[in-house]
Motif scaffolding. Structure first.
Motif, PDB file in Angstrom:
ATOM      1  N   PRO A 116       0.801  -1.232   0.000  1.00  0.00           N
ATOM      2  CA  PRO A 116       0.000   0.000   0.000  1.00  0.00           C
ATOM      3  C   PRO A 116       0.835   1.283   0.000  1.00  0.00           C
ATOM      4  N   GLN A 117       1.967   1.299   0.716  1.00  0.00           N
ATOM      5  CA  GLN A 117       2.811   2.494   0.706  1.00  0.00           C
ATOM      6  C   GLN A 117       3.398   2.743  -0.677  1.00  0.00           C
ATOM      7  N   ALA A 118       3.838   1.679  -1.335  1.00  0.00           N
ATOM      8  CA  ALA A 118       4.379   1.809  -2.688  1.00  0.00           C
ATOM      9  C   ALA A 118       3.290   2.278  -3.643  1.00  0.00           C
ATOM     10  N   VAL A 119       2.070   1.765  -3.456  1.00  0.00           N
ATOM     11  CA  VAL A 119       0.949   2.176  -4.302  1.00  0.00           C
ATOM     12  C   VAL A 119       0.656   3.654  -4.099  1.00  0.00           C
ATOM     13  N   GLY A 120       0.655   4.116  -2.855  1.00  0.00           N
ATOM     14  CA  GLY A 120       0.422   5.527  -2.585  1.00  0.00           C
ATOM     15  C   GLY A 120       1.433   6.415  -3.291  1.00  0.00           C
ATOM     16  N   LYS A 121       2.703   6.019  -3.237  1.00  0.00           N
ATOM     17  CA  LYS A 121       3.751   6.776  -3.927  1.00  0.00           C
ATOM     18  C   LYS A 121       3.567   6.697  -5.439  1.00  0.00           C
ATOM     19  N   MET A 122       3.197   5.493  -5.923  1.00  0.00           N
ATOM     20  CA  MET A 122       2.980   5.315  -7.359  1.00  0.00           C
ATOM     21  C   MET A 122       1.871   6.244  -7.844  1.00  0.00           C
ATOM     22  N   LEU A 123       0.772   6.303  -7.098  1.00  0.00           N
ATOM     23  CA  LEU A 123      -0.331   7.191  -7.472  1.00  0.00           C
ATOM     24  C   LEU A 123       0.115   8.650  -7.456  1.00  0.00           C
ATOM     25  N   GLY A 124       0.900   9.026  -6.448  1.00  0.00           N
ATOM     26  CA  GLY A 124       1.380  10.397  -6.343  1.00  0.00           C
ATOM     27  C   GLY A 124       2.313  10.807  -7.464  1.00  0.00           C
ATOM     28  N   ILE A 125       3.038   9.849  -7.999  1.00  0.00           N
ATOM     29  CA  ILE A 125       3.945  10.138  -9.113  1.00  0.00           C
ATOM     30  C   ILE A 125       3.208  10.037 -10.449  1.00  0.00           C
ATOM     31  N   MET A 126       2.409   8.993 -10.608  1.00  0.00           N
ATOM     32  CA  MET A 126       1.802   8.742 -11.911  1.00  0.00           C
ATOM     33  C   MET A 126       0.583   9.605 -12.215  1.00  0.00           C
ATOM     34  N   ALA A 127      -0.212   9.980 -11.213  1.00  0.00           N
ATOM     35  CA  ALA A 127      -1.433  10.748 -11.484  1.00  0.00           C
ATOM     36  C   ALA A 127      -1.133  12.052 -12.232  1.00  0.00           C
ATOM     37  N   PRO A 128      -0.185  12.875 -11.760  1.00  0.00           N
ATOM     38  CA  PRO A 128       0.081  14.092 -12.539  1.00  0.00           C
ATOM     39  C   PRO A 128       0.705  13.791 -13.903  1.00  0.00           C
ATOM     40  N   ALA A 129       1.473  12.714 -13.988  1.00  0.00           N
ATOM     41  CA  ALA A 129       2.055  12.339 -15.281  1.00  0.00           C
ATOM     42  C   ALA A 129       0.961  11.927 -16.260  1.00  0.00           C
ATOM     43  N   VAL A 130      -0.008  11.143 -15.790  1.00  0.00           N
ATOM     44  CA  VAL A 130      -1.127  10.729 -16.648  1.00  0.00           C
ATOM     45  C   VAL A 130      -1.931  11.953 -17.071  1.00  0.00           C
ATOM     46  N   MET A 131      -2.227  12.830 -16.115  1.00  0.00           N
ATOM     47  CA  MET A 131      -2.996  14.038 -16.439  1.00  0.00           C
ATOM     48  C   MET A 131      -2.247  14.905 -17.447  1.00  0.00           C
ATOM     49  N   SER A 132      -0.942  14.998 -17.302  1.00  0.00           N
ATOM     50  CA  SER A 132      -0.142  15.768 -18.242  1.00  0.00           C
ATOM     51  C   SER A 132      -0.172  15.128 -19.631  1.00  0.00           C
ATOM     52  N   GLN A 133      -0.107  13.802 -19.664  1.00  0.00           N
ATOM     53  CA  GLN A 133      -0.176  13.094 -20.949  1.00  0.00           C
ATOM     54  C   GLN A 133      -1.544  13.319 -21.607  1.00  0.00           C
ATOM     55  N   VAL A 134      -2.617  13.281 -20.811  1.00  0.00           N
ATOM     56  CA  VAL A 134      -3.963  13.540 -21.341  1.00  0.00           C
ATOM     57  C   VAL A 134      -4.031  14.960 -21.893  1.00  0.00           C
ATOM     58  N   ALA A 135      -3.480  15.918 -21.144  1.00  0.00           N
ATOM     59  CA  ALA A 135      -3.475  17.308 -21.609  1.00  0.00           C
ATOM     60  C   ALA A 135      -2.695  17.437 -22.913  1.00  0.00           C
ATOM     61  N   GLY A 136      -1.570  16.733 -23.018  1.00  0.00           N
ATOM     62  CA  GLY A 136      -0.782  16.765 -24.250  1.00  0.00           C
ATOM     63  C   GLY A 136      -1.539  16.169 -25.425  1.00  0.00           C
ATOM     64  N   MET A 137      -2.220  15.047 -25.192  1.00  0.00           N
ATOM     65  CA  MET A 137      -3.021  14.431 -26.251  1.00  0.00           C
ATOM     66  C   MET A 137      -4.160  15.363 -26.667  1.00  0.00           C
ATOM     67  N   ALA A 138      -4.788  16.017 -25.683  1.00  0.00           N
ATOM     68  CA  ALA A 138      -5.875  16.949 -25.984  1.00  0.00           C
ATOM     69  C   ALA A 138      -5.358  18.116 -26.826  1.00  0.00           C
ATOM     70  N   LYS A 139      -4.192  18.613 -26.491  1.00  0.00           N
ATOM     71  CA  LYS A 139      -3.610  19.729 -27.248  1.00  0.00           C
ATOM     72  C   LYS A 139      -3.317  19.302 -28.681  1.00  0.00           C
ATOM     73  N   GLU A 140      -2.744  18.096 -28.839  1.00  0.00           N
ATOM     74  CA  GLU A 140      -2.453  17.588 -30.186  1.00  0.00           C
ATOM     75  C   GLU A 140      -3.718  17.440 -31.018  1.00  0.00           C
ATOM     76  N   GLN A 141      -4.812  17.029 -30.359  1.00  0.00           N
ATOM     77  CA  GLN A 141      -6.078  16.804 -31.060  1.00  0.00           C
ATOM     78  C   GLN A 141      -6.975  18.048 -31.072  1.00  0.00           C
ATOM     79  N   ASN A 142      -6.485  19.146 -30.459  1.00  0.00           N
ATOM     80  CA  ASN A 142      -7.243  20.394 -30.364  1.00  0.00           C
ATOM     81  C   ASN A 142      -8.592  20.175 -29.662  1.00  0.00           C
ATOM     82  N   LEU A 143      -8.545  19.465 -28.518  1.00  0.00           N
ATOM     83  CA  LEU A 143      -9.761  19.178 -27.761  1.00  0.00           C
ATOM     84  C   LEU A 143      -9.854  20.099 -26.548  1.00  0.00           C
ATOM     85  N   ASP A 144     -11.064  20.563 -26.272  1.00  0.00           N
ATOM     86  CA  ASP A 144     -11.304  21.288 -25.034  1.00  0.00           C
ATOM     87  C   ASP A 144     -11.683  20.268 -23.955  1.00  0.00           C
TER      88      ASP A 144
END
Length: 188
Positions: A116-144
């Motif tokens: 569970p501690q490793a999972v908590g750290k994983m979520l803390g590292i990956m969540a903003p990375a995933v959100m950033s990747q989604v934002a990048g994909m949205a920008k590439e596709q010109n999505l609001d």
């Protein structure tokens, strides 16, 4: 973007990223690789929940922007090597809808078999990375934000497991029954 969003996001976390993330978490890269689609699915399920709330789409827009700014010019591997999981608390609170981050991590750990501690750290590292990747994909596709939501709505999150269950403080009906008996008989 919509048809293969989950696959594209999972593929963005390639071998070196997973190896570096595993090293930071003290987990083998194959375990991190197996958990990655689940983390991505969890983040996307959290986004869907957030967007359904009053004012959620505006908050989502701000979270996508904030995650992109947090990642900055670093590539994904550079971000994973340097990210401070504690700085993701606000993002994780928004995505979990007020549910306990510790409980969400425990639910995830129970499903994945990871610490569970490793999972908590994983979520803390990956969540903003995933959100950033989604934002990048949205920008590439010109999505609001609405376009991002339509893309996420078309993703089969079932392929990543039951994410709604993982986001809840109450992991299942048996826990509801147990909690009900505990309250009935004065044990809380």
């Amino acid at each position: 973007m919509a048809t293969d969003m989950l696959t594209n996001l999972a593929n963005s976390f390639g071998g070196p990223v997973l190896a570096d993330l595993g090293a930071r978490l003290g987990l083998p890269a194959p375990a991190v690789k197996a958990a990655t689609p689940m983390v991505i699915g969890l983040v996307l399920a959290g986004v869907k929940r957030l967007a359904a709330q009053p004012g959620g789409k505006e908050q989502l827009g701000a979270l996508l922007q904030g995650s992109s700014e947090r990642m900055g010019a670093r590539d994904l591997d550079g971000f994973v090597k340097e990210a401070d999981p504690a700085k993701s608390t606000d993002l994780l609170n928004a995505l979990t809808g007020g549910n306990s981050i510790d409980q969400v991590a425990a639910n995830f750990a129970g499903k994945s078999g990871l610490d569970p501690q490793a999972v908590g750290k994983m979520l803390g590292i990956m969540a903003p990375a995933v959100m950033s990747q989604v934002a990048g994909m949205a920008k590439e596709q010109n999505l609001d934000v609405d376009g991002v939501m339509r893309a996420i709505d078309s993703v089969d999150l079932g392929a990543a497991g039951n994410m709604d269950y993982l986001l809840d403080n109450v992991p299942g009906i048996s826990d509801d029954i147990k909690r009900g008996f505990d309250q009935l008989f004065g044990r809380s």
